[in-house]
Each structure stands twice: as C-alpha cells, then as structure tokens.
Design a protein around this motif. Structure first.
Motif, PDB file in Angstrom:
ATOM      1  N   LEU A   1       7.364   9.991   1.397  1.00 58.22           N
ATOM      2  CA  LEU A   1       8.859  10.283   0.665  1.00 58.22           C
ATOM      3  C   LEU A   1      10.044   9.597   1.273  1.00 58.22           C
ATOM      4  N   ASP A   2       9.479   8.553   2.190  1.00 59.53           N
ATOM      5  CA  ASP A   2      10.476   7.588   2.513  1.00 59.53           C
ATOM      6  C   ASP A   2      11.498   8.375   3.416  1.00 59.53           C
ATOM      7  N   VAL A   3      11.154   9.392   4.453  1.00 58.70           N
ATOM      8  CA  VAL A   3      11.808   9.930   5.280  1.00 58.70           C
ATOM      9  C   VAL A   3      11.194   9.769   6.515  1.00 58.70           C
ATOM     10  N   ARG A   4      12.067  10.555   7.761  1.00 58.78           N
ATOM     11  CA  ARG A   4      11.771  10.407   9.016  1.00 58.78           C
ATOM     12  C   ARG A   4      12.034  11.752   9.876  1.00 58.78           C
TER      13      ARG A   4
ATOM     14  N   ILE B   1      -0.890  24.697   2.762  1.00 61.00           N
ATOM     15  CA  ILE B   1       0.199  23.901   4.030  1.00 61.00           C
ATOM     16  C   ILE B   1       0.683  22.439   3.445  1.00 61.00           C
ATOM     17  N   ASP B   2      -0.074  21.715   2.904  1.00 61.20           N
ATOM     18  CA  ASP B   2       0.667  20.431   2.326  1.00 61.20           C
ATOM     19  C   ASP B   2       1.743  20.689   1.452  1.00 61.20           C
ATOM     20  N   TYR B   3       1.681  21.923   0.525  1.00 60.21           N
ATOM     21  CA  TYR B   3       3.061  21.978  -0.025  1.00 60.21           C
ATOM     22  C   TYR B   3       4.222  22.291   0.820  1.00 60.21           C
ATOM     23  N   VAL B   4       4.085  23.144   1.455  1.00 61.26           N
ATOM     24  CA  VAL B   4       5.187  23.466   2.484  1.00 61.26           C
ATOM     25  C   VAL B   4       5.656  22.286   3.423  1.00 61.26           C
ATOM     26  N   VAL B   5       4.623  21.631   4.148  1.00 63.47           N
ATOM     27  CA  VAL B   5       5.156  20.329   4.653  1.00 63.47           C
ATOM     28  C   VAL B   5       5.759  19.528   3.899  1.00 63.47           C
ATOM     29  N   ALA B   6       5.405  19.318   2.683  1.00 71.97           N
ATOM     30  CA  ALA B   6       6.173  18.435   1.816  1.00 71.97           C
ATOM     31  C   ALA B   6       7.364  18.962   1.414  1.00 71.97           C
ATOM     32  N   HIS B   7       7.289  20.377   1.197  1.00 72.07           N
ATOM     33  CA  HIS B   7       8.674  20.804   0.728  1.00 72.07           C
ATOM     34  C   HIS B   7       9.833  20.548   1.927  1.00 72.07           C
ATOM     35  N   GLU B   8       9.256  20.801   3.005  1.00 75.07           N
ATOM     36  CA  GLU B   8      10.365  20.759   4.194  1.00 75.07           C
ATOM     37  C   GLU B   8      10.596  19.197   4.130  1.00 75.07           C
TER      38      GLU B   8
ATOM     39  N   ALA C   1      11.063  16.976   1.834  1.00 77.10           N
ATOM     40  CA  ALA C   1      12.008  16.688   0.778  1.00 77.10           C
ATOM     41  C   ALA C   1      13.202  16.923   0.963  1.00 77.10           C
ATOM     42  N   HIS C   2      13.479  18.024   1.920  1.00 77.49           N
ATOM     43  CA  HIS C   2      14.852  18.396   2.145  1.00 77.49           C
ATOM     44  C   HIS C   2      15.640  17.271   3.033  1.00 77.49           C
ATOM     45  N   LEU C   3      15.004  16.445   3.806  1.00 76.56           N
ATOM     46  CA  LEU C   3      15.715  15.577   4.406  1.00 76.56           C
ATOM     47  C   LEU C   3      16.053  14.495   3.512  1.00 76.56           C
ATOM     48  N   ARG C   4      15.785  14.505   2.213  1.00 78.81           N
ATOM     49  CA  ARG C   4      16.375  13.827   1.021  1.00 78.81           C
ATOM     50  C   ARG C   4      17.357  14.440   0.240  1.00 78.81           C
ATOM     51  N   VAL C   5      17.152  15.672   0.015  1.00 80.52           N
ATOM     52  CA  VAL C   5      18.031  16.546  -0.719  1.00 80.52           C
ATOM     53  C   VAL C   5      17.901  18.011  -0.027  1.00 80.52           C
ATOM     54  N   MET C   6      19.069  18.264   0.225  1.00 78.57           N
ATOM     55  CA  MET C   6      19.359  19.457   1.037  1.00 78.57           C
ATOM     56  C   MET C   6      19.663  20.627   0.162  1.00 78.57           C
ATOM     57  N   ASP C   7      18.861  20.890  -0.642  1.00 78.19           N
ATOM     58  CA  ASP C   7      19.159  22.018  -1.865  1.00 78.19           C
ATOM     59  C   ASP C   7      17.741  22.210  -2.366  1.00 78.19           C
ATOM     60  N   HIS C   8      17.949  22.907  -3.507  1.00 79.24           N
ATOM     61  CA  HIS C   8      16.678  23.266  -4.070  1.00 79.24           C
ATOM     62  C   HIS C   8      16.868  22.996  -5.974  1.00 79.24           C
TER      63      HIS C   8
ATOM     64  N   ALA D   1       7.430  16.956  -6.443  1.00 79.59           N
ATOM     65  CA  ALA D   1       6.414  16.524  -7.222  1.00 79.59           C
ATOM     66  C   ALA D   1       5.740  15.137  -7.167  1.00 79.59           C
ATOM     67  N   THR D   2       6.572  14.315  -6.486  1.00 76.76           N
ATOM     68  CA  THR D   2       6.225  13.021  -6.375  1.00 76.76           C
ATOM     69  C   THR D   2       4.936  12.806  -5.389  1.00 76.76           C
ATOM     70  N   VAL D   3       4.769  13.860  -4.584  1.00 81.56           N
ATOM     71  CA  VAL D   3       3.676  13.814  -3.553  1.00 81.56           C
ATOM     72  C   VAL D   3       2.692  14.989  -3.827  1.00 81.56           C
ATOM     73  N   VAL D   4       3.238  15.958  -4.283  1.00 81.79           N
ATOM     74  CA  VAL D   4       2.631  17.262  -4.474  1.00 81.79           C
ATOM     75  C   VAL D   4       2.871  17.878  -6.051  1.00 81.79           C
ATOM     76  N   PRO D   5       2.226  17.078  -7.120  1.00 83.64           N
ATOM     77  CA  PRO D   5       2.420  17.670  -8.453  1.00 83.64           C
ATOM     78  C   PRO D   5       2.103  18.872  -8.582  1.00 83.64           C
TER      79      PRO D   5
END
Length: 328
Positions: free
Chosen positions: A242-245, A281-288, A290-297, A306-310
């Motif tokens: 996701l290119d985040v840290r 678990i992977d979905y929730v981890v990716a979900h959080e 992803a918020h480091l890039r977009v802080m909303d839904h 969807a790019t990592v958990v289609p």
C-alpha cells in the motif's frame, strides 16, 4: 398527512472533532445515519446496530414492500430494557425506548436491546407510532436479525475449564490444562493441527483445580501475545504493498471496534480478531493501513483496499455475520 420517511444505513462512524484533530480513522464498526433533506417537517431515519463489523454504506429503499409478517413474528414480542412505550407492528408487540431530544427528525435504532427511538419534543406520540408502523417490515426484520444474532453469541459462550473450546484462526482450539509444563515466558503452547484426529490444542500450565477465571486469563494472555506476533507479520506484509509506513501497534479489547489508525502511523487492532480465519484478519489489517492513505470511507478508500484485498466485501460480510465468542 403525507409523510416523507427517510431510511439510511451506513456501517461506519465518521470521526468526531477530536479524532479529526488527531488524524484518527473512522471506527470500523460505527453506525451513523445519512442525512437527507426532508420535504416535510418530520423525517424518519433508521439504523441497525450490529456487532463489531466493517462495511460500505447501503441505502434501504423506502418504497420496498414489507416482508411477510408471518415470517417475522417468532416470538411476537420485542421489549427494550428501558421501554417506556409500546406499539403494535402487524401482530408483533414492540416495547421501545422513546427519548425526547433536540433534533429535526425522528430517528430509530435497532440493536441488541431492541428498538430505541429519538424524537423531537414537538412531535406527537401518535406521529411517532405512525412513522414506526410505516416501516414496520424493516423494523421487525432487524429486530429478528438482532435477536438471532444474540442467540448465536450466547450459544458461543466459552465454558472455561479443561477441554474448553474456542475458535482460533477460524479453526476449533481445545484448551488442555497441563500442570507438568511450565511454558516459561510463553504461558502456553500449541499442539497438533487440523490434520490430527484430536485437532489443535492449547496447553496451559495450570492445574485441573484452576478456576474458570484463571483459565480464561491464561488463555487470553497467550492469545494476546500471539495476536501481536500475527498482526505484526501482516502489517509488515501489506504496508509495502500500500506504500505506507506504520509506526506502532497497540492491542485493543474494544467491544464495538475492530481497529483504528492515525495519521502518524499508529495502528490499533482488536486481539479478538485472532478468532477469525486469516483472510478476515488480513482484510481488517489492510483496512487500517489503507487509512494511512485515505482517512475516510470514500470510494477512493475502498478502491485502495481493493488493490490488496479484492474480495474485501465478502470478508467484511463474514466478519459481520460471524460474532466473536463471549468470554465472560
């Protein structure tokens, strides 16, 4: 009087002022209502409270026909613990908690306790009841779904003792008391696997005379250590994709939220996620993350997930439909 009735169901709680100031992500399991401008003085907004879940917003069509009441009335009485008013919806008696508030619309919430209604002080009781009757099909369906969910949760309550069973990464795990083993620094150890006839067991260094509370606490301590290990590995897996840290991980015991993220890279995940299969678990981890890039839904956020958990919609629904076991 013709009454415009609005229905909206959104599965996320937008961040409050303090969260926005701190850069916190919206709750994974919040339940806001979508605001729609009314054409009449009284509007009706409904929402259903579920167990910890994730999901995108889904509009409920106001003109949809109500389901057959005969399929919804078993049992035919629903009573909120703080009920102060009753209404007959079809053949079902619904005792609901009515609260007078300063607002411009009638709102109702269907949760584990039953139906709760918030209405302006100037709206008459008959108008409140009429608004509820207008959407009786939806209300009864949600009341039944909520009651069935609570029954599933109660049925999954863990009986703490030698041989207690609980889900671990989506599979059955049996607790075995093993006083001959110290498990120094670990508190317990896994044995066996799904391919073995006996399945997987978690051996805890406690005597058979240990109390249910002692066994529960020992198992929880082991699961929390294992959760940190598992979550850290998955955060390290998805962050580069996701290119985040991410900067820190904290474990949560929240009852209404699976996770959260802040703009500074700090992540919080509920250790009870360890009950679910790895894909969830992977979905929730990716979900959080992803918020480091977009802080909303927003759609942009879901596109990022969807790019990592289609298949995230399927996993999100599975998380919502499979309640975690009760520990108390």
């Amino acid at each position: 009087m013709q009454r415009l009735v609005q229905l909206a169901l959104d599965l996320f709680d937008p961040p409050g002022p303090q969260e926005r100031a701190a850069g916190a992500s919206p709750s994974v399991a919040g339940l806001p209502t979508e605001k729609i401008k009314p054409e009449r003085p009284v509007a009706l907004i409904d929402k259903a409270q579920e167990a910890p879940e994730t999901g995108a917003s889904a509009a409920l069509p106001s003109a949809a026909p109500a389901p057959a009441l005969a399929s919804l009335l078993s049992p035919a009485e629903f009573r909120h613990p703080q009920a102060n008013r009753e209404v007959l919806l079809g053949d079902a008696l619904v005792a609901y908690a009515l609260q007078r508030v300063r607002r411009r619309s009638i709102g109702f919430t269907v949760g584990a306790d039953g139906l709760a209604v918030r209405a302006p002080s100037w709206v008459t009781l008959s108008a409140v009841d009429a608004a509820l009757r207008e959407k009786s099909g939806w209300i009864l369906r949600k009341l039944n779904e909520s009651r069935e969910r609570q029954q599933r949760i109660e049925g999954g309550r863990i009986a703490w003792g030698h041989g207690a069973q609980l889900p671990y990464l989506g599979e059955a795990l049996t607790v075995v008391l093993d006083p001959t083993h110290g498990f120094i620094g670990k508190g317990g150890a896994l044995h066996g696997g799904s391919e073995d006839a006996g399945g997987t067991s978690l051996r805890i260094g406690l005597p058979h005379s240990a109390s249910p509370a002692q066994i529960r606490d020992a198992v929880q301590a082991w699961l929390m250590r294992d959760a940190r290990r598992h979550f850290t590995a998955r955060l390290d897996h998805f962050a580069p994709l996701l290119d985040v840290r991410w900067t820190s991980l904290r474990l949560s015991s929240a009852q209404t939220r699976w996770g959260s993220a802040k703009a500074d890279g700090s992540i919080r995940l509920n250790w009870r996620l360890l009950h679910y299969r790895p894909a969830i678990i992977d979905y929730v981890v990716a979900h959080e993350l992803a918020h480091l890039r977009v802080m909303d839904h927003s759609p942009r956020f879901w596109g990022t997930v969807a790019t990592v958990v289609p298949d995230y919609p399927v996993l999100r629904n599975a998380l919502r439909e499979q309640p975690a076991p009760l520990w108390e």
